[in-house]
Motif scaffolding. Structure first.
Motif, PDB file in Angstrom:
ATOM      1  N   GLU A  79       0.806  -1.222   0.000  1.00 49.83           N
ATOM      2  CA  GLU A  79       0.000   0.000   0.000  1.00 49.83           C
ATOM      3  C   GLU A  79       0.838   1.271   0.000  1.00 49.83           C
ATOM      4  OE1 GLU A  79      -4.114  -1.551   2.154  1.00 49.83           O
ATOM      5  OE2 GLU A  79      -2.615  -0.478   3.346  1.00 49.83           O
ATOM      6  N   ILE A  80       2.057   1.219   0.507  1.00 52.21           N
ATOM      7  CA  ILE A  80       2.861   2.449   0.546  1.00 52.21           C
ATOM      8  C   ILE A  80       3.759   2.595  -0.680  1.00 52.21           C
ATOM      9  CG2 ILE A  80       2.883   2.438   3.073  1.00 52.21           C
ATOM     10  CD1 ILE A  80       5.845   1.576   2.929  1.00 52.21           C
ATOM     11  N   ALA A  81       3.953   1.512  -1.442  1.00 53.19           N
ATOM     12  CA  ALA A  81       4.905   1.540  -2.556  1.00 53.19           C
ATOM     13  C   ALA A  81       4.318   2.237  -3.777  1.00 53.19           C
ATOM     14  CB  ALA A  81       5.326   0.115  -2.923  1.00 53.19           C
ATOM     15  N   THR A  82       5.197   2.824  -4.578  1.00 47.87           N
ATOM     16  CA  THR A  82       4.797   3.298  -5.900  1.00 47.87           C
ATOM     17  C   THR A  82       4.655   2.094  -6.820  1.00 47.87           C
ATOM     18  OG1 THR A  82       7.089   3.516  -6.637  1.00 47.87           O
ATOM     19  CG2 THR A  82       6.092   5.434  -5.569  1.00 47.87           C
ATOM     20  N   ILE A  83       4.021   2.288  -7.975  1.00 49.35           N
ATOM     21  CA  ILE A  83       3.885   1.196  -8.929  1.00 49.35           C
ATOM     22  C   ILE A  83       5.263   0.702  -9.362  1.00 49.35           C
ATOM     23  CG2 ILE A  83       3.090   0.577 -11.249  1.00 49.35           C
ATOM     24  CD1 ILE A  83       0.753   2.473 -10.844  1.00 49.35           C
ATOM     25  N   GLN A  84       6.194   1.634  -9.575  1.00 47.07           N
ATOM     26  CA  GLN A  84       7.528   1.259 -10.041  1.00 47.07           C
ATOM     27  C   GLN A  84       8.324   0.531  -8.952  1.00 47.07           C
ATOM     28  OE1 GLN A  84       6.231   4.355 -10.265  1.00 47.07           O
ATOM     29  NE2 GLN A  84       5.779   4.400 -12.474  1.00 47.07           N
ATOM     30  N   GLY A  85       8.148   0.946  -7.697  1.00 45.72           N
ATOM     31  CA  GLY A  85       8.943   0.366  -6.626  1.00 45.72           C
ATOM     32  C   GLY A  85       8.269  -0.757  -5.871  1.00 45.72           C
ATOM     33  N   ARG A  86       7.040  -1.095  -6.288  1.00 45.94           N
ATOM     34  CA  ARG A  86       6.244  -2.082  -5.564  1.00 45.94           C
ATOM     35  C   ARG A  86       6.908  -3.458  -5.532  1.00 45.94           C
ATOM     36  NH1 ARG A  86       0.716  -1.941  -8.214  1.00 45.94           N
ATOM     37  NH2 ARG A  86       1.822  -3.216  -9.735  1.00 45.94           N
ATOM     38  N   VAL A 139       4.979   6.085   9.217  1.00 48.25           N
ATOM     39  CA  VAL A 139       3.656   6.642   8.939  1.00 48.25           C
ATOM     40  C   VAL A 139       2.677   5.524   8.607  1.00 48.25           C
ATOM     41  CG1 VAL A 139       4.566   8.836   8.142  1.00 48.25           C
ATOM     42  CG2 VAL A 139       4.184   7.002   6.487  1.00 48.25           C
ATOM     43  N   GLU A 140       1.402   5.794   8.836  1.00 49.55           N
ATOM     44  CA  GLU A 140       0.349   4.843   8.508  1.00 49.55           C
ATOM     45  C   GLU A 140       0.143   4.778   6.992  1.00 49.55           C
ATOM     46  OE1 GLU A 140      -1.429   2.099   8.579  1.00 49.55           O
ATOM     47  OE2 GLU A 140      -1.992   2.560  10.652  1.00 49.55           O
ATOM     48  N   SER A 141      -0.407   3.670   6.524  1.00 49.22           N
ATOM     49  CA  SER A 141      -0.681   3.490   5.100  1.00 49.22           C
ATOM     50  C   SER A 141      -1.689   4.523   4.595  1.00 49.22           C
ATOM     51  CB  SER A 141      -1.236   2.084   4.860  1.00 49.22           C
ATOM     52  OG  SER A 141      -1.933   2.009   3.637  1.00 49.22           O
ATOM     53  N   PRO A 142      -1.361   5.278   3.542  1.00 52.50           N
ATOM     54  CA  PRO A 142      -2.312   6.247   2.998  1.00 52.50           C
ATOM     55  C   PRO A 142      -3.606   5.591   2.512  1.00 52.50           C
ATOM     56  CG  PRO A 142      -0.107   6.636   2.126  1.00 52.50           C
ATOM     57  CD  PRO A 142      -0.063   5.335   2.853  1.00 52.50           C
TER      58      PRO A 142
END
Length: 465
Positions: A79-86, A139-142
């Motif tokens: 949930e916190i990762a970008t699409i590229q860095g997931r 931080v909590e998941s956006p």
């Protein structure tokens, strides 16, 4: 002995089944903090063991913490990762699992005899103490915050994750989260958390009806009830109902929802992860390698296998964003099947070196695909409101078969010898077919895109649970 080993998995099964509701109610960070506290408790019970029953209870407690963290940690990372860095970030979950496995093997070399084994058991609490400290800085998941309609908090959390506001704008990403999870466009102001925008006249993109995706025309988004009415020549066009609640799906609701197909795919991938027989190989490698190389040498080969597992997982980090998930999964399953056959041939032909090579190949091919990817997939193709229940179900299946393999492997090995791995190889070949036909490709694609490809609209089920 088999039950004492398997009891860990029973605790993990209980932990993962309750993890979905805990992380939905209290958030990802608090659920991980609870997992760490339970780890510390379990390590104390194990370190002070004076009876077999206490040892099993300690294993169950540690397993519960692992099952809980095993659901929440991949969910949070996804949930916190970008699409590229997931892909890379998700693979770190598996990377630290194999680091822990190697570390436990190394500690066991020095402290496996009384009373040193107590230190081995108590060491479980050390990483948990470290995690308790660092979780206070995270931080909590956006996506979780959006699902709870805490939009301003979600915006702050996302900004911290993505970088300084002057150089990185998170508004577009936040808008996509809100539209998927709440089914509406909202805007933030200084005086309250969010303001509903009653209608939207700009095109709505991925994850929304195909006509809108293609840019044929605009769509109107109404807030109560939330519906999207695809434009057309007739006013009798069927309405597509969107989900308009922060409530997450329960198990029964998930099975009746639009997400059940993707959830079942995730469950099956977790089943095939255990059906590879990797748990039996890890739990009992010292025992069956001892038959070939002698009990004095087998423990060193087991450490070598763990080192090989770590190196292969590091290689997977570099592959995960360069090669499609489906290709890695099918290559991994095919490699495990071939390794299983080599292991059986080497055992029956009495070729010790071939057995060793087969074991190393088994671990390498598992680590490049079936190790990390099952923990990634659910967070890559399911929205937040369906993810927790699906993750609990998939991880529950994973731990159930982990327990069964740990419990039954000694009996299977006694009855079938190393031919047991023919059974695991057969499951791997079935897994190749399953991945080829059913698993969607997720590399470089958003959740909305994957759902749209499957013809799935984010909507409320007709019943709730």
């Amino acid at each position: 002995m088999g039950f004492a080993i398997g009891s860990y998995c029973l605790g993990a099964l209980a932990g993962c089944l309750i993890a979905g509701s805990l992380q939905n109610k209290y958030g990802r960070i608090k659920a991980l903090l609870l997992s760490s506290i339970i780890y510390i408790l379990g390590s104390i019970v194990l370190g002070l063991t004076f009876h077999q029953v206490q040892f099993i209870i300690g294993r169950v407690i540690i397993g519960f913490a692992c099952g809980l963290g095993g659901v929440v940690a991949p969910t949070y990372l996804g949930e916190i990762a970008t699409i590229q860095g997931r892909g890379i970030l998700g693979t770190f979950h598996q990377l630290f699992l194999v680091i822990g496995l190697l570390l436990s093997n190394l500690i066991g070399l020095a402290w496996s005899t009384p009373p040193g084994w107590r230190l081995v058991m108590a060491f479980n609490g050390v990483p948990a103490l470290i995690q308790c400290f660092f979780l206070t800085q995270v931080v909590e998941s956006p996506r979780y915050l959006v699902s709870q309609k805490r939009i301003k908090e979600a915006q702050r959390s996302l900004q911290i994750l993505r970088g300084p506001e002057k150089s990185v704008s998170v508004q577009e990403e936040l808008d996509d989260m809100i539209l998927l999870l709440l089914g509406k466009r909202v805007s933030v102001d200084e005086n309250k958390d969010y303001i509903d925008t009653l209608s939207v006249t700009s095109p709505i993109t991925e994850g929304i009806p195909p006509a809108v995706q293609r840019g044929d025309s605009t769509a109107t988004l109404q807030s109560d009830p939330t519906t999207v009415i695809p434009p057309g020549p007739s006013h009798n066009t069927k309405k597509q109902t969107f989900r308009n609640s922060q409530e997450s799906y329960g198990f029964l609701t998930l099975l009746r929802s639009e997400c059940r197909g993707l959830a079942l795919i995730g469950v099956m991938i977790h089943f095939f992860q255990q059906a590879t027989g990797i748990s039996g190989l890890v739990y009992y490698s010292t025992s069956f390698l001892g038959d070939t190389f002698g009990p004095g040498n087998s423990k060193y080969i087991t450490v070598g296998v763990s080192i090989c597992n770590l190196l292969a997982t590091i290689c997977a980090i570099f592959l995960i964003n360069r090669v499609d998930r489906k290709i890695l999964l099918m290559a991994s399953l095919s490699g495990i099947a071939a390794s299983a056959m080599l292991l059986v041939i080497g055992a029956y032909a009495g070729i010790g070196n071939l057995v060793a090579v087969a074991v190393f190949l088994y671990v390498i091919t598992f680590a490049i695909g079936m190790g990390p990817i099952p923990w990634l997939l659910l967070s890559e193709f399911l929205p937040t409101y369906a993810l927790s229940s699906a993750s609990s179900a998939a991880t529950g299946v994973n731990w159930t078969f982990n327990f069964l393999i740990g419990l039954l492997f000694p009996s299977l090995a006694k009855a079938m010898g190393n031919s047991t791995f023919i059974l695991f190889g057969g499951f791997c070949l079935l897994g190749v077919v399953f991945v080829w036909i059913f698993v969607p490709e997720t590399r470089g694609r958003s959740i909305e895109q994957v759902m749209a490809e499957k013809g799935i609209l984010p909507r409320s089920p007709t019943t709730s649970s």
